[in-house]
Design an enzyme around this catalytic site. Structure first.
Site, short mmCIF file in Angstrom:
data_model
loop_
_atom_site.label_atom_id
_atom_site.label_comp_id
_atom_site.label_asym_id
_atom_site.label_seq_id
_atom_site.Cartn_x
_atom_site.Cartn_y
_atom_site.Cartn_z
N ASP A 47 0.82 -1.21 0.00
CA ASP A 47 0.00 0.00 0.00
C ASP A 47 0.85 1.27 0.00
OD1 ASP A 47 -2.27 -1.50 -0.05
OD2 ASP A 47 -2.72 -1.29 2.08
N GLY A 48 2.03 1.20 0.64
CA GLY A 48 2.92 2.36 0.63
C GLY A 48 3.36 2.72 -0.78
N GLU A 118 -4.38 10.08 5.44
CA GLU A 118 -4.69 10.87 6.62
C GLU A 118 -3.62 11.92 6.88
OE1 GLU A 118 -1.76 8.23 7.53
OE2 GLU A 118 -3.75 7.32 7.44
N THR A 158 -9.36 2.74 6.64
CA THR A 158 -9.05 1.37 7.04
C THR A 158 -7.60 1.21 7.45
OG1 THR A 158 -8.56 0.75 4.76
CG2 THR A 158 -10.82 0.42 5.52
N ALA A 159 -6.81 2.28 7.38
CA ALA A 159 -5.38 2.19 7.67
C ALA A 159 -5.11 2.61 9.12
CB ALA A 159 -4.61 3.04 6.66
N TYR A 160 -4.29 3.63 9.33
CA TYR A 160 -3.92 4.07 10.67
C TYR A 160 -5.16 4.42 11.49
CZ TYR A 160 -1.09 6.63 14.16
OH TYR A 160 -0.49 7.07 15.31
N ASN A 161 -6.13 5.02 10.84
CA ASN A 161 -7.37 5.41 11.52
C ASN A 161 -8.04 4.21 12.17
OD1 ASN A 161 -9.90 7.21 11.89
ND2 ASN A 161 -10.65 5.55 10.62
N SER A 163 -6.62 1.41 13.04
CA SER A 163 -5.76 0.92 14.12
C SER A 163 -5.93 1.74 15.39
CB SER A 163 -4.29 0.96 13.67
OG SER A 163 -4.07 0.10 12.58
#
Length: 258
Positions: A47-48, A118, A158-161, A163
């Site tokens: 994803d990065g 984000e 769905t990423a850092y948020n 988590s």
């Protein structure tokens, strides 16, 4: 997806050996166009790498098709080397707007960035960050004591948020997630859902004693005083997904994962 019959493809690969090897094989088969003349970008990695490719095409109307040679690969498709052109011709397009962040650090220098997932504020030391939060010109929380806080897009929810226990947002929700990171005071505050056209301002309290960084995807700005965040509605990015695996469907599926 409306691409030419034989599109000019620009390949971008992460540093993973398997991604770089796949890029070499694909370039030998399909050619490797310069980014300035490409009809489509194929990003190989995780994803990065997708985020890196999307940042590379900012300001260009070029879609990005990701192939997973990373770990999670939420934004990527499964490997398709032998029939790549067929996958590209039948791919479904998802268009998104990034976030625009502008701010100032303690030396008075200004910074600007666009973020697809984000914009997050993070404490730099052992000291808890203290941040004032305003939305649409009004102070909504006079002081948040926490490890940090973020504003996430639906594509990034769905990423850092996620988590940080923030809500997963449907792709067409026209909403943003305002999510604290390990909030200490107010302890029970879990954040807020905002309209996509909200204007968010973070002000760092005691910025020299309690230094805070702002991170927009992979860009970091140290020792900030304030940052303003809003949707960049004049910027549009396009991602391509295989049939039946569009991003909106993946986000929906993610909400039912244990």
């Amino acid at each position: 997806m409306d691409l030419p019959e034989n599109p000019a493809i620009a390949f971008m690969a992460s540093q993973r050996p398997e991604a770089r090897a796949a890029a070499e094989r694909l370039a030998a088969t399909y050619g490797n166009a310069d980014l300035s003349s490409a009809d489509v970008v194929v990003a190989l990695g995780g994803d990065g790498m997708m985020l890196e490719a999307l940042h590379a095409v900012l300001g260009r109307d070029i879609p990005v098709y990701g192939i997973n040679y990373g770990s999670v690969g939420f934004l990527m498709n499964n490997p398709a080397e032998n029939d790549l052109l067929d996958h590209l011709s039948r791919a479904e397009k998802t268009s998104i707007h990034p976030l625009r962040a502008s701010g100032t650090d303690i030396s008075g220098e200004t910074f600007f960035a666009l973020a697809i997932n984000e914009v997050s504020l993070l404490r730099e030391t052992r000291q808890t960050a203290k941040i004032r939060i305003s939305v649409d010109g009004r102070i909504r929380l006079d002081q948040l004591a926490a490890d940090g806080i973020m504003v996430a897009t639906p594509a990034g929810s769905t990423a850092y948020n996620a988590s940080a226990h923030g809500p997963i947002l449907p792709l067409g929700s026209r909403a943003l997630a305002l999510t604290p990171i390990s909030a200490f005071r107010p302890r029970r505050w879990r954040g807020a859902l905002l309209s996509h056209d909200s204007k968010v301002r973070f002000e760092v309290l005691e910025p020299e004693k309690r230094p805070v960084s702002a991170v927009a995807d992979n860009q970091e700005f140290r020792d900030i005083v304030s940052v303003d965040i809003e949707e960049a509605d004049d910027v549009r990015l396009h991602m391509l997904f295989d049939e039946g695996r569009a991003l909106g469907e993946r986000i929906l599926i993610e909400q039912f994962q244990a």
